[in-house]
Motif scaffolding. Structure first.
Motif, short mmCIF file in Angstrom:
data_model
loop_
_atom_site.label_atom_id
_atom_site.label_comp_id
_atom_site.label_asym_id
_atom_site.label_seq_id
_atom_site.Cartn_x
_atom_site.Cartn_y
_atom_site.Cartn_z
N PHE A 68 69.06 26.21 59.62
CA PHE A 68 69.14 25.44 58.37
C PHE A 68 68.73 23.97 58.57
O PHE A 68 68.46 23.28 57.60
CB PHE A 68 70.55 25.51 57.80
CG PHE A 68 70.90 26.87 57.25
CD1 PHE A 68 70.24 27.38 56.16
CD2 PHE A 68 71.86 27.65 57.87
CE1 PHE A 68 70.55 28.63 55.65
CE2 PHE A 68 72.17 28.91 57.38
CZ PHE A 68 71.51 29.41 56.26
N GLY A 69 68.68 23.50 59.80
CA GLY A 69 68.26 22.13 60.04
C GLY A 69 69.38 21.13 59.82
O GLY A 69 70.54 21.49 59.61
N ARG A 70 69.03 19.86 59.89
CA ARG A 70 70.00 18.78 59.78
C ARG A 70 69.77 17.97 58.51
O ARG A 70 68.68 17.91 57.98
CB ARG A 70 69.92 17.87 61.02
CG ARG A 70 70.32 18.58 62.30
CD ARG A 70 70.19 17.68 63.51
NE ARG A 70 70.59 18.39 64.70
CZ ARG A 70 71.84 18.43 65.17
NH1 ARG A 70 72.79 17.76 64.54
NH2 ARG A 70 72.14 19.10 66.26
N PHE A 71 70.83 17.33 58.08
CA PHE A 71 70.77 16.50 56.88
C PHE A 71 70.25 15.13 57.28
O PHE A 71 71.00 14.21 57.57
CB PHE A 71 72.17 16.38 56.25
CG PHE A 71 72.15 15.82 54.86
CD1 PHE A 71 72.07 16.66 53.76
CD2 PHE A 71 72.21 14.45 54.64
CE1 PHE A 71 72.06 16.14 52.47
CE2 PHE A 71 72.19 13.92 53.36
CZ PHE A 71 72.12 14.78 52.28
N ASP A 72 68.93 15.00 57.31
CA ASP A 72 68.31 13.73 57.66
C ASP A 72 67.48 13.23 56.49
O ASP A 72 67.43 13.85 55.41
CB ASP A 72 67.46 13.87 58.92
CG ASP A 72 66.43 14.99 58.80
OD1 ASP A 72 66.25 15.51 57.67
OD2 ASP A 72 65.82 15.37 59.81
N THR B 31 63.59 11.60 60.77
CA THR B 31 63.72 13.04 60.79
C THR B 31 64.09 13.53 62.18
O THR B 31 63.61 13.00 63.19
CB THR B 31 62.41 13.72 60.35
OG1 THR B 31 62.56 15.14 60.40
CG2 THR B 31 61.25 13.31 61.22
N VAL B 32 64.95 14.53 62.22
CA VAL B 32 65.26 15.20 63.49
C VAL B 32 64.14 16.17 63.83
O VAL B 32 63.80 16.38 64.99
CB VAL B 32 66.62 15.93 63.40
CG1 VAL B 32 66.87 16.78 64.63
CG2 VAL B 32 67.75 14.93 63.20
N GLY B 33 63.54 16.75 62.77
CA GLY B 33 62.41 17.65 62.98
C GLY B 33 62.78 18.85 63.83
O GLY B 33 63.81 19.49 63.61
N GLN B 34 61.96 19.13 64.82
CA GLN B 34 62.21 20.25 65.72
C GLN B 34 62.71 19.79 67.08
O GLN B 34 62.75 20.57 68.02
CB GLN B 34 60.92 21.06 65.90
CG GLN B 34 60.45 21.72 64.61
CD GLN B 34 59.25 22.62 64.83
OE1 GLN B 34 58.62 22.61 65.88
NE2 GLN B 34 58.93 23.42 63.83
N SER B 35 63.10 18.52 67.16
CA SER B 35 63.58 18.01 68.44
C SER B 35 64.92 18.62 68.83
O SER B 35 65.31 18.55 70.00
CB SER B 35 63.69 16.48 68.40
OG SER B 35 64.65 16.07 67.43
N ASP B 36 65.67 19.19 67.85
CA ASP B 36 66.92 19.84 68.22
C ASP B 36 66.71 21.23 68.79
O ASP B 36 67.65 21.87 69.26
CB ASP B 36 67.86 19.91 66.99
CG ASP B 36 67.21 20.57 65.80
OD1 ASP B 36 65.99 20.83 65.85
OD2 ASP B 36 67.92 20.83 64.80
#
Length: 490
Positions: free
Chosen positions: A151-155, A113-118
């Protein structure tokens, strides 16, 4: 017919279920694509961390080497502030040329998961004067379009949380209703086993094979790309995540079993399951997010920035008063042979820096308190939806969540205070004799270990398994009515 024979029979029948294999293959491809995206992000993040940590090490070594060379050549002492800033024999010069990048390390399974690291930079500049000073294109590469961040990332985590329920509901919504609508339910009733046992075994076979076909390739793909999984800590974290994923999937299979037990039509089953997915995955998390912002709103960042500027200007105007107060509070930081006045840059800057931090402390404290209230609010209400439980546990295990970021910021703030306590007395000495390199405080970031999280992990497991057992139990009880009705028909 025994249970084992029934299991084998359902497995043979499953071979001809094209919908099952099409949905499973499509979902597996989505999971692997999400893992590839997450792995690429993790690789970029690790490359960034390695770059800045190596840069910090090079700065430290170069500063020490330059100081040794100046001492070997008996270079004259600096005669002005600019010269002291460039001379690593002075504490002021060494600290200025040795500003460190402090980096947040994620776990070995961060690719899930990328989570909130972006939303946050992996590395922060820290000096004795400030945190996060200076601008660097590589350091701020995470600045992106706000809509993309929203929207977040497709992980893999997104696929599991959002698409896994859809895939399971497609596989399970008509297991009993289709038998009734096709007129084959009476044939099931002719079997020596009750209808509910046959349907329950059908769900069990689909759940087991679906999870095996999903988690085995995912594990192999992650293992082949992440060498650190050979370590016990990473392996344990991954096993905890696997169990959570299996429980989350079984919850949705239990929902499908319960809906089938209601003996409604295929269309009604599909609508009910779609509504359940919409409620638990979309509506409840969204309402929870809106609710916490209304109940515990954080202070405006723009207002804080304006307050910071106003405080800096006001403190600068009072530098004479502040310098006198600072020297009274810290007499040990003034040489007896040195005359101090408002033109003394070092003493004045330390006084202004202390006063600015004191003025801004209430705003920072209020901001941190509201954020902590928000995290506590979500933590208490996460059991309303298994999607929230699964997401929080995934981010906790991978180190890509807000809790890990807050722990990193707290460790950074502590490191900043220890740097100030170490350097400020040496700045005040203002001599070219700085050599206490081993005394420079190191950065201490100690993420929470898995053993410290067992109580939360167990509670999350219960939050996923108890609703699944309830749905399965109610479904089993209601399916008994179907068996009784079929016995009456016979």
């Amino acid at each position: 017919m025994g249970k084992y024979a029934l299991f084998l029979l359902e497995c043979r029948q499953l071979r001809f279920d094209r919908v099952f294999w099409a949905v499973t293959l499509t979902f597996l491809l989505a999971v692997l694509f999400g893992l590839a995206n997450g792995q690429r992000w993790a690789d970029e993040q690790n490359a960034q961390i390695n770059y800045f940590e190596q840069q910090s090490l090079d700065k430290y070594q170069n500063s020490r080497k330059q100081a040794d060379e100046l001492r070997q050549h008996n270079a004259p002492a600096a005669d002005n502030l600019a010269a002291r800033n460039a001379d690593p024999r002075y504490a002021l010069g060494f600290e200025g040329s040795n500003v460190q990048h402090i980096c947040r390390h994620s776990s070995a399974i961060a690719a899930l998961t990328v989570g909130q690291s972006d939303l946050y930079n992996a590395c922060i500049l820290v000096s004795a004067w400030a945190i996060g000073g200076g601008y660097d294109e590589r350091l701020h590469r995470n600045l992106e379009n706000p809509m993309r961040l929203l929207f977040g990332r497709f992980d893999t985590a997104f696929v599991m949380i959002t698409l896994l329920p859809i895939a399971i509901l497609i596989l399970s919504y008509n297991q009993l209703s289709s038998e009734r609508e096709q007129g084959t339910l009476s044939l099931l009733a002719c079997q020596p086993l009750a209808v509910r046992r046959i349907i329950a075994m059908r769900f069990m076979v689909r759940a087991v094979i679906f999870l095996l076909l999903l988690l085995l390739p995912l594990s192999l793909a992650l293992w082949s790309n992440t060498v650190s999984l050979n370590h016990a800590t990473a392996l344990n974290e991954y096993l905890v995540w696997l169990i959570a994923t299996a429980l989350y999937a079984l919850f949705w299979f239990a929902c499908g079993f319960w809906v089938n037990a209601r003996s409604k039509s295929t269309a009604e089953n599909g609508l009910l399951l779609a509504g359940l997915w919409l409620l638990l995955v979309v509506v409840l998390p969204g309402c929870l997010n809106l609710g916490l912002k209304q109940l515990y709103p954080v202070p405006s960042r723009m207002e804080f920035i304006d307050a910071s500027r106003a405080a800096t200007i006001d403190v600068g105007k009072r530098k004479t008063e502040l310098l006198g107060k600072y020297l009274i509070d810290h007499p040990d930081r003034v040489k007896m042979t040195k005359q101090v006045n408002v033109d003394d840059f070092i003493q004045t800057r330390m006084a202004i820096d202390d006063e600015t931090k004191r003025v801004l402390a209430p705003g920072l404290t209020a901001f941190s308190a509201q954020q902590q209230q928000q995290r506590n609010f979500v933590g208490r209400l996460r059991f309303l939806s298994p999607a929230i439980i699964y997401q929080q546990l995934t981010q906790l295990l991978t180190g890509q969540g807000q809790d890990r970021q807050q722990a990193f910021l707290d460790a950074t703030d502590d490191y900043h205070h220890r740097l100030r306590a170490f350097y400020f007395p040496r700045f005040a000495q203002d001599s070219p004799d700085f050599s206490d390199y081993n005394g420079i405080p190191p950065f201490q970031d100690q993420p929470v270990t898995l053993s410290e999280l067992w109580s939360k992990i167990i509670s999350d497991y219960l939050g996923l398994s108890v609703p699944a057992l309830l749905f399965a139990g109610v479904g089993w009880w209601r399916m008994r009515q179907v068996s009784i009705q079929m016995d009456d028909v016979r």
